[in-house]
Design an enzyme around this catalytic site. Sequence first.
Site, PDB file in Angstrom:
ATOM      1  N   GLY A 190       0.793  -1.067   0.091  1.00 53.34           N
ATOM      2  CA  GLY A 190       0.109   0.060  -0.008  1.00 53.34           C
ATOM      3  C   GLY A 190       0.954   1.292   0.025  1.00 53.34           C
ATOM      4  O   GLY A 190       2.201   1.316   0.504  1.00 53.34           O
ATOM      5  N   HIS A 235      -1.915   7.454   7.384  1.00 52.63           N
ATOM      6  CA  HIS A 235      -1.031   8.447   6.613  1.00 52.63           C
ATOM      7  C   HIS A 235      -1.766   9.679   6.276  1.00 52.63           C
ATOM      8  O   HIS A 235      -1.083  10.877   6.246  1.00 52.63           O
ATOM      9  CB  HIS A 235      -0.591   7.932   5.394  1.00 52.63           C
ATOM     10  CG  HIS A 235       0.516   6.796   5.657  1.00 52.63           C
ATOM     11  ND1 HIS A 235       1.931   7.195   6.364  1.00 52.63           N
ATOM     12  CD2 HIS A 235       0.733   5.402   5.331  1.00 52.63           C
ATOM     13  CE1 HIS A 235       2.528   6.141   6.296  1.00 52.63           C
ATOM     14  NE2 HIS A 235       2.051   5.185   5.817  1.00 52.63           N
ATOM     15  N   HIS A 245      -4.182   1.459   7.943  1.00 55.74           N
ATOM     16  CA  HIS A 245      -2.839   2.104   7.938  1.00 55.74           C
ATOM     17  C   HIS A 245      -2.811   3.203   7.064  1.00 55.74           C
ATOM     18  O   HIS A 245      -2.185   4.355   7.407  1.00 55.74           O
ATOM     19  CB  HIS A 245      -2.267   0.950   7.640  1.00 55.74           C
ATOM     20  CG  HIS A 245      -0.550   1.161   7.470  1.00 55.74           C
ATOM     21  ND1 HIS A 245       0.570   0.843   8.377  1.00 55.74           N
ATOM     22  CD2 HIS A 245       0.263   1.854   6.574  1.00 55.74           C
ATOM     23  CE1 HIS A 245       1.734   1.301   8.018  1.00 55.74           C
ATOM     24  NE2 HIS A 245       1.379   2.066   6.969  1.00 55.74           N
ATOM     25  N   GLU A 246      -3.139   2.963   5.813  1.00 58.31           N
ATOM     26  CA  GLU A 246      -3.107   4.037   4.568  1.00 58.31           C
ATOM     27  C   GLU A 246      -3.848   5.357   5.235  1.00 58.31           C
ATOM     28  O   GLU A 246      -3.447   6.292   4.986  1.00 58.31           O
ATOM     29  CB  GLU A 246      -3.568   3.581   3.188  1.00 58.31           C
ATOM     30  CG  GLU A 246      -2.748   2.455   2.849  1.00 58.31           C
ATOM     31  CD  GLU A 246      -1.109   2.385   2.914  1.00 58.31           C
ATOM     32  OE1 GLU A 246      -0.686   3.570   2.931  1.00 58.31           O
ATOM     33  OE2 GLU A 246      -0.725   1.298   2.902  1.00 58.31           O
ATOM     34  N   GLN A 297       3.442  10.056   1.028  1.00 60.49           N
ATOM     35  CA  GLN A 297       4.510   9.268   1.331  1.00 60.49           C
ATOM     36  C   GLN A 297       5.690   9.655   0.183  1.00 60.49           C
ATOM     37  O   GLN A 297       6.689   9.380   0.188  1.00 60.49           O
ATOM     38  CB  GLN A 297       4.496   7.587   1.408  1.00 60.49           C
ATOM     39  CG  GLN A 297       3.663   7.290   2.485  1.00 60.49           C
ATOM     40  CD  GLN A 297       3.436   5.802   2.869  1.00 60.49           C
ATOM     41  OE1 GLN A 297       2.571   5.229   2.331  1.00 60.49           O
ATOM     42  NE2 GLN A 297       4.439   5.058   3.261  1.00 60.49           N
ATOM     43  N   CYS A 310       6.059  -0.342   7.520  1.00 58.44           N
ATOM     44  CA  CYS A 310       5.895   0.784   6.845  1.00 58.44           C
ATOM     45  C   CYS A 310       6.968   1.513   5.940  1.00 58.44           C
ATOM     46  O   CYS A 310       8.075   1.360   6.369  1.00 58.44           O
ATOM     47  CB  CYS A 310       5.007   2.219   7.793  1.00 58.44           C
ATOM     48  SG  CYS A 310       4.989   3.526   6.825  1.00 58.44           S
ATOM     49  N   LEU A 311       6.786   1.544   4.486  1.00 57.30           N
ATOM     50  CA  LEU A 311       7.920   2.030   3.860  1.00 57.30           C
ATOM     51  C   LEU A 311       8.176   3.347   4.374  1.00 57.30           C
ATOM     52  O   LEU A 311       9.626   3.437   4.011  1.00 57.30           O
ATOM     53  CB  LEU A 311       7.252   2.148   2.171  1.00 57.30           C
ATOM     54  CG  LEU A 311       6.789   0.936   1.647  1.00 57.30           C
ATOM     55  CD1 LEU A 311       6.256   1.096   0.103  1.00 57.30           C
ATOM     56  CD2 LEU A 311       7.928  -0.154   1.476  1.00 57.30           C
TER      57      LEU A 311
HETATM   58  O1  GNR Z   1       3.868  -2.620   2.620  1.00 62.75           O
HETATM   59  C1  GNR Z   1       3.064  -2.629   3.787  1.00 62.75           C
HETATM   60  N1  GNR Z   1       3.038  -3.678   4.359  1.00 62.75           N
HETATM   61  C2  GNR Z   1       2.039  -3.615   5.380  1.00 62.75           C
HETATM   62  C3  GNR Z   1       2.083  -4.583   6.381  1.00 62.75           C
HETATM   63  C4  GNR Z   1       0.970  -4.740   7.379  1.00 62.75           C
HETATM   64  C5  GNR Z   1       0.453  -3.655   7.528  1.00 62.75           C
HETATM   65  C6  GNR Z   1       0.205  -2.496   6.811  1.00 62.75           C
HETATM   66  C7  GNR Z   1       1.216  -2.427   5.792  1.00 62.75           C
HETATM   67  S1  GNR Z   1       1.279  -0.921   4.748  1.00 62.75           S
HETATM   68  C8  GNR Z   1       2.972  -1.156   3.978  1.00 62.75           C
HETATM   69  C9  GNR Z   1       3.037  -0.122   2.896  1.00 62.75           C
HETATM   70  C10 GNR Z   1       2.991   1.447   3.512  1.00 62.75           C
HETATM   71  O2  GNR Z   1       3.779   1.884   4.277  1.00 62.75           O
HETATM   72  N2  GNR Z   1       2.000   1.892   3.370  1.00 62.75           N
HETATM   73  O3  GNR Z   1       1.633   3.258   3.901  1.00 62.75           O
HETATM   74 NI    NI Z   2       2.698   3.078   5.657  1.00 64.07          NI
END
Ligand code: GNR
Ligand code: NI
Length: 172
Positions: A46, A140, A136-137, A51, A94-95
Amino acid sequence: MSVKKILTEPNKLLRQVSMPVEKVGDQERQLMDDMLDTMYSANGIGLAAIQIGVPKRIIVMDLSKDENKKEPMYFVNPVIKNKNLEKAKYEEGCLSVPNQFAEIERPNGCEVEYLDYSGRKKILKADGLLATCIQHEMDHLEGILFIDYLSKLKKSMIIKKLSKSKLSRIVV
Ligand code: GNR
Ligand code: NI
């Protein structure tokens, strides 16, 4: 389509609240294409626009396990309509918080209303990893990172580590 640089914590931009998109036009689709490229090249599932430094309420995701079968999902101006009362824990990463992982508890399902790639209104019922990833997204978009749910100590340790690794990248 091009791969953009992913911002990493600590970075003030990641704390910005993203702005709603007025209309899903070619500029927004170009941004979604770039986001997807960037996400795939970083092996993420995601990515939120902020980001890559763009404060717009846009998310892309692809939860497909088969690398050859891409299943891109696009969410513009997403709103969570219903959250399950029941919670589930997932190991999140998270990236923008590279190489750090932690179990985070969130509602185990939700309903999301959003505009798709062509600007059409959609509603999606999500559970499991999909629900976790969407939440999660969406965090952000509010300038929230998963490490914000950890204890002050754990969070500050992670930020310290990330600051150091950023510094060493500049020095070397
Ligand atoms: O790549 C991602 N893996 C992930 C694993 C578990 C819960 C959320 C994520 S999102 C993350 C990519 C990312 O940072 N998206 O904002
Ligand atoms: Ni993230």
